[in-house]
Design an enzyme around this catalytic site. Structure first.
Site, PDB file in Angstrom:
ATOM      1  N   LYS A  31       0.836  -1.205   0.000  1.00  0.00           N
ATOM      2  CA  LYS A  31       0.000   0.000   0.000  1.00  0.00           C
ATOM      3  C   LYS A  31       0.869   1.253   0.000  1.00  0.00           C
ATOM      4  CE  LYS A  31      -4.046  -1.677   2.542  1.00  0.00           C
ATOM      5  NZ  LYS A  31      -5.036  -1.474   1.483  1.00  0.00           N
TER       6      LYS A  31
ATOM      7  N   ARG B  32     -10.867 -11.027   1.252  1.00  0.00           N
ATOM      8  CA  ARG B  32     -11.736 -12.035   0.625  1.00  0.00           C
ATOM      9  C   ARG B  32     -11.094 -13.414   0.668  1.00  0.00           C
ATOM     10  NH1 ARG B  32     -11.698  -8.532  -4.782  1.00  0.00           N
ATOM     11  NH2 ARG B  32     -11.436  -6.962  -3.180  1.00  0.00           N
TER      12      ARG B  32
HETATM   13  N1  BES Z   1      -8.378  -3.484   4.094  1.00  0.00           N
HETATM   14  C1  BES Z   1      -8.467  -3.043   2.757  1.00  0.00           C
HETATM   15  C2  BES Z   1      -9.710  -2.227   2.466  1.00  0.00           C
HETATM   16  C3  BES Z   1      -9.752  -0.847   3.056  1.00  0.00           C
HETATM   17  C4  BES Z   1      -9.298   0.229   2.344  1.00  0.00           C
HETATM   18  C5  BES Z   1     -10.306  -0.637   4.285  1.00  0.00           C
HETATM   19  C6  BES Z   1      -9.376   1.497   2.864  1.00  0.00           C
HETATM   20  C7  BES Z   1     -10.383   0.623   4.809  1.00  0.00           C
HETATM   21  C8  BES Z   1      -9.928   1.696   4.088  1.00  0.00           C
HETATM   22  C9  BES Z   1      -8.483  -4.233   1.799  1.00  0.00           C
HETATM   23  O1  BES Z   1      -7.761  -5.328   2.213  1.00  0.00           O
HETATM   24  C10 BES Z   1      -7.886  -3.766   0.530  1.00  0.00           C
HETATM   25  O2  BES Z   1      -6.720  -3.457   0.533  1.00  0.00           O
HETATM   26  N2  BES Z   1      -8.679  -3.736  -0.536  1.00  0.00           N
HETATM   27  C11 BES Z   1      -8.219  -3.288  -1.786  1.00  0.00           C
HETATM   28  C12 BES Z   1      -8.793  -4.194  -2.828  1.00  0.00           C
HETATM   29  C13 BES Z   1      -8.228  -3.972  -4.213  1.00  0.00           C
HETATM   30  C14 BES Z   1      -6.789  -4.408  -4.248  1.00  0.00           C
HETATM   31  C15 BES Z   1      -9.052  -4.739  -5.202  1.00  0.00           C
HETATM   32  C16 BES Z   1      -8.703  -1.859  -1.998  1.00  0.00           C
HETATM   33  O3  BES Z   1      -9.820  -1.548  -1.595  1.00  0.00           O
HETATM   34  O4  BES Z   1      -7.945  -1.051  -2.509  1.00  0.00           O
HETATM   35 MN    MN Z   2      -5.742  -5.204   1.627  1.00  0.00          MN
END
Ligand code: BES
Ligand code: MN
Ligand code: ZN
Length: 498
Positions: free
Chosen positions: A280, A354
């Site tokens: 991230k 997921r």
């Molecule tokens: N934990 C995150 C989702 C999230 C993002 C929660 C911002 C709270 C605030 C999740 O694991 C994630 O990283 N999701 C990705 C999915 C993408 C790679 C398809 C996302 O939302 O960017």
């Molecule tokens: Mn994630």
């Protein structure tokens, strides 16, 4: 704290303080008028002087009005009468308790006017007052070394007037509201704790502790070897890059009739989400310590059910792991096999929620559930779609989705259903495995749910995406305790105790 409901006049109550509503335009509420009459018109005079405008959120503590047993009166502004609704009422109640906690007042009679909202029945009224009073005592579990201020003096809260026939429902509301405060505290404290403290093993310890506190809760913890024995290849893929061992937590609360199909709650328990190899952006990455909020909501819901002895059978499943990059971590393009036997091409290691959930959802099948609800901070796309206001609801069963939406309305913890039609699953097609773990930018909250939908066929299943609602940014940065109120209301109604 003690709560009680009364059916007689406010001014006769032997309390330290009376709390009443003042409207912005039309002045005193009904209960405020009775206080005014007892004091020989002094309250009306004070409002006429312009010292208290009745703006929403405003409060004023007045001493020695005379003519009643209480020595103080606390005015709470409620805004214009015409727009006085549930939200304005909650704000008046919240500002009342915030003001009370700054004083040494020990007992209060809350005479704040109830809005004309049929959904606020006597049960909900009692529950909301107890919940808001309890939540006003919440202090963030920070690790600052400065001494904590001494606790507030408030210990007894009377509400009313309530018609006699409604008092037992209000009392049940008090019990449930107090349990809700305790359950919400579990959720908030866990969400606020940093990832170096709140690890998968830490969550397992908290679950074990819950089992010790409540006889009715049985706890089983699967370690890495046991998780492997279950064939949970997707879950194991996520934890590979981390030095923290994963935990799969099973909680059972059997408050209902033996043999009655249980509700199964499944929580995403990523104690820190760095994104893994698909790392991230550093901005705000600290907040990914709350990526276990779904897991915390499961612990909170079981605690709530046990505290109020709900006649329901309830199972909690938590997939707890850390998502980290390392030489052993999963890589984009890797293909793994889930517990269900379906294969998954991992195109983005940051779509890890997921992966842990699909194996947990498969595990839920053995309980022959009446309903399965997973709770997860699953997608940034859900935050974009609904902001911090509504939890996203997606389901393969429309009635279940709407049952959750209705629970959110009653609990003032709102949720909104998104359309989980077959179209979205097509975005997950892979050339190399049964499915990919991501489906592109479009409809990201729903394609995540569609992925889970591949593991819940034949179950009555709903998914709550709490990425936007479980956490607040900005000055009040921290865990919100959502969606515990929604889940508690859902369980109460399922158990027929509303
Ligand atoms: N934990 C995150 C989702 C999230 C993002 C929660 C911002 C709270 C605030 C999740 O694991 C994630 O990283 N999701 C990705 C999915 C993408 C790679 C398809 C996302 O939302 O960017
Ligand atoms: Mn994630
Ligand atoms: Zn995540």
């Amino acid at each position: 704290m003690r709560f009680e409901a009364w059916s007689k006049a406010l001014v006769t109550q032997p309390v330290d303080c009376l709390s009443v509503t003042v409207f912005e335009d039309s002045g005193l509420s009904e209960t405020a008028k009775s206080v005014d009459a007892a004091s020989g018109g002094r309250l009306a005079k004070l409002v006429q002087s312009g010292d208290f405008a009745g703006k929403i959120g405003e409060t004023l503590l007045v001493s020695e009005l005379g003519g009643m047993r209480a020595t103080r009166v606390l005015l709470a502004g409620a805004g214009p009468r015409a727009s006085y609704d549930r939200k304005a009422w909650r704000r008046a109640v919240t500002s009342t308790f915030a003001a009370l906690l700054k004083t040494r007042i020990r007992s209060v009679a809350v005479g704040l006017e109830r809005p004309a909202d049929r959904a606020i029945d006597d049960y909900t009224y009692g529950r909301t007052i107890a919940q808001l009073a309890g939540n006003s005592f919440y202090r963030v579990n920070d690790l600052k070394t400065a001494k904590k201020p001494k606790p507030a003096a408030l210990e007894s809260v009377l509400i009313g007037p309530i018609r006699k026939a409604g008092i037992s429902a209000a009392r049940r509301g008090f019990d449930h509201g107090q349990a809700l405060t305790a359950a919400t505290k579990i959720q908030r404290d866990l969400g606020n704790l940093p990832g170096n403290i709140c690890t998968p093993s830490y969550l397992a310890d908290r679950a074990r502790e819950l089992g010790k506190t409540h006889n009715a809760i049985k706890v089983k913890i699967l370690d890495e070897a046991a998780i492997r024995a279950q064939g949970m290849g997707c879950f194991l893929a996520v934890t590979r890059g981390s030095d923290e061992p994963p935990r799969f937590i099973v909680l059972e609360y059997r408050g209902g009739k033996a043999g009655r199909a249980p509700v199964v709650l499944v929580g995403k328990g990523i104690t820190f989400d760095s994104g893994g190899i698909s790392l991230k952006d550093p901005g705000g990455m600290d907040e990914m310590k709350y990526d276990m909020s779904g897991a915390a909501a499961v612990l909170s819901s079981l605690a709530f059910a046990a505290l109020v002895e709900l006649p329901i059978n309830l199972i909690g499943l938590i997939a707890a792991a850390e998502n980290m990059p390392s030489g052993r971590a999963i890589k984009p393009g890797d293909i793994v096999t889930s517990a269900s036997g379906q294969t998954v091409e991992i195109l983005n290691t940051d779509a890890e929620g997921r992966l842990v959930l699909c194996d947990a959802l498969h595990y839920a099948r053995q309980f022959d559930p009446a309903a399965v609800i997973d709770i997860a901070t699953l997608t940034g796309a859900c935050v974009v779609a609904l902001g911090a206001h509504h939890t996203g609801v997606m389901a393969n069963d429309n009635a279940l989705a709407q049952e959750l939406v209705a629970a959110g309305v009653r609990a003032d913890d709102r949720a909104w259903q998104l359309p989980l039609t077959e179209d979205y699953a097509e975005q997950l097609k892979s050339n190399f495995a049964d499915m990919a773990n991501v489906g592109g930018r479009e409809g990201g909250a729903i394609t995540a749910a569609a992925f889970l939908g591949n593991y819940t066929k034949g179950l009555k299943w709903a998914h709550l995406d709490i990425a936007g609602t479980a956490w607040l940014g900005g000055a009040r940065k921290g865990s919100t305790g959502r969606p515990v109120p929604l889940l508690a209301d859902f369980l109460v109604r399922r158990a027929g105790r509303g």
